[in-house]
Enzyme design. Structure first.
Site, PDB file in Angstrom:
ATOM      1  CE  LYS A   1      25.557  23.199  42.675  1.00 49.20           C
ATOM      2  NZ  LYS A   1      25.185  22.319  41.592  1.00 49.20           N
TER       3      LYS A   1
ATOM      4  NE  ARG B   1      20.235  17.859  40.122  1.00 49.65           N
ATOM      5  CZ  ARG B   1      21.296  18.615  40.395  1.00 49.65           C
ATOM      6  NH1 ARG B   1      21.666  18.824  41.641  1.00 49.65           N
ATOM      7  NH2 ARG B   1      21.983  19.179  39.422  1.00 49.65           N
TER       8      ARG B   1
HETATM    9  C1  LIG Z   1      26.275  21.648  41.130  1.00 51.03           C
HETATM   10  C2  LIG Z   1      26.366  21.085  39.778  1.00 51.03           C
HETATM   11  C3  LIG Z   1      27.623  20.752  39.237  1.00 51.03           C
HETATM   12  C4  LIG Z   1      28.902  20.888  40.010  1.00 51.03           C
HETATM   13  O1  LIG Z   1      29.004  19.883  40.995  1.00 51.03           O
HETATM   14  P1  LIG Z   1      30.315  19.748  41.906  1.00 51.03           P
HETATM   15  O2  LIG Z   1      30.073  18.515  42.688  1.00 51.03           O
HETATM   16  O3  LIG Z   1      30.385  20.973  42.744  1.00 51.03           O
HETATM   17  O4  LIG Z   1      31.465  19.633  40.990  1.00 51.03           O
HETATM   18  C5  LIG Z   1      27.654  20.276  37.937  1.00 51.03           C
HETATM   19  N1  LIG Z   1      26.541  20.129  37.213  1.00 51.03           N
HETATM   20  C6  LIG Z   1      25.313  20.435  37.688  1.00 51.03           C
HETATM   21  C7  LIG Z   1      24.125  20.265  36.830  1.00 51.03           C
HETATM   22  C8  LIG Z   1      25.189  20.917  38.991  1.00 51.03           C
HETATM   23  O5  LIG Z   1      23.972  21.205  39.468  1.00 51.03           O
END
Ligand SMILES: *Cc1c(COP(=O)(O)O)cnc(C)c1O
Length: 352
Positions: free
Chosen positions: A36, A131
């Protein structure tokens, strides 16, 4: 070459990926690469798959579609919770999604049945970060319902920490997920393939742990791209922190007072700013601004000071540097800055 420009060093990303796969692989943990922050960039996604990644994960279905259309051979995972309004797209472009709402999973089931597909589901469990996540006491009830749905395959459970509340993944939190996995497998006589313990914030826990329990999967974004863990933003040994560089150029360079003069009101963003008077000195304008990147997320490679920014300008004190109009100024980026720069259509992306 035009600016602002984001230079992407694909070799450094590939190096980081290889190191992380080895590091976590040695602990019995496989990783999905989270795209993302790079907006599902296809060149980067290709590199990830070539480097051994079998699951690409993103929070935007548009990014998954872009990578699927790019011909990538891997599974696509939608980070959740998914939107009811996108269920058709999700079943079409995501093999797996992270879910917390039975109403959404029911809809996914209907669409999957209609399309003659099986959609895989990982249920997310709340673990204190507040979250997404099903409260642990409700998990078994929801699993009972999910297991009755046709077109849906439950392949795991997971948790997400250090995103909203900043809560750390520790042994107690990981054990809770492990124990839940074992309990539901026993109760429902099923096997959960993925016990997905978290993200780049799980580095310290996993590096130090002797018994990882049932945790066998992580979803990793930032560590691959920026080389750090995310609880203290410390470098992971051997990884590159500078795979991405933002390049801007000087559009004005003049000697000016350091204190704005005239009656003071709000600036372009509704803020009233405070300035200190350090007399007259050199200042420069760089031709990029908040529409491209938050200047608080940038670290200049040369010794200059960022004074602030507006939509399309960044004001700097050039210090002792020998900048001229047209000179390029290079910056390292934090996660927020990388997210913005990758998203801004005004920032040219160049693979190096
Ligand atoms: C963005 C996200 C990740 C990845 O997080 P990083 O800190 O970039 O490793 C993993 N799991 C979920 C659900 C996320 O939204």
């Amino acid at each position: 070459m035009s600016t602002p420009r984001l230079e992407i060093d694909l070799k450094k990303i590939a190096h980081n990926l290889k190191a992380l796969i080895a590091l976590y692989g040695a602990k019995g943990v496989s990783i999905a690469a989270v795209t993302k922050v790079v907006c599902g960039n296809v060149a980067i996604a290709e590199l990830l798959v070539k480097g051994g990644i079998t699951i690409l994960a993103d929070s935007k279905i548009d990014n998954l579609k872009k990578m699927a259309d790019g011909g990538l051979q891997c599974q696509f995972l939608l980070l959740g919770p998914p939107k009811l309004s996108e269920v058709e797209m999700i079943v079409k472009y995501a093999d797996i999604s992270l879910n917390t709402e039975i109403s959404v999973i029911r809809q996914l089931s209907e669409v999957a049945l209609a399309q003659g597909l099986i959609h895989k589901v990982i249920l997310m469990v709340e673990n204190g970060d507040l979250r997404e996540g099903i409260m642990p006491d409700d998990l078994k009830n929801i699993i009972e319902l999910v297991l009755q749905l046709k077109g849906i395959e439950l392949i795991g459970i997971g948790t997400n920490l250090a995103c909203f509340g900043g809560i750390q993944p520790d042994q107690a939190k990981m054990e809770l997920l492990s124990d839940l996995a074992t309990e539901v497998e026993k109760k429902f006589d099923i096997h959960l393939q993925h016990i997905s313990g978290g993200n780049s914030a799980n580095y310290q826990w996993l590096s130090n742990v002797h018994n990882r329990g049932r945790i066998n999967h992580l979803r990793i974004g930032e560590s691959i791209f920026l080389g750090c863990e995310t609880l203290k933003r410390e470098r992971i040994p051997g990884l590159f922190l500078d795979a991405f560089t933002l390049v801007s150029e000087v559009t004005e360079l003049k000697s000016k007072p350091s204190l704005p003069y005239g009656e003071m009101g709000q600036n372009a963003f509704g803020e009233t700013s405070e300035f200190s008077d350090s007399g007259i000195g050199w200042r420069a304008i760089l031709g990029m601004g908040r529409q491209d990147v938050p200047c608080s997320g940038l670290t200049p490679e040369m010794k200059i000071t960022i004074l602030g920014g507006s939509s399309d300008h960044m004001i700097i004190n050039p210090q002792q540097s020998s900048l001229r109009v047209g000179s390029e100024v290079r910056f390292n980026l934090n996660y927020a800055a990388l997210l913005s720069a990758m998203t801004s259509p005004y920032v040219t992306k160049v693979n190096t």
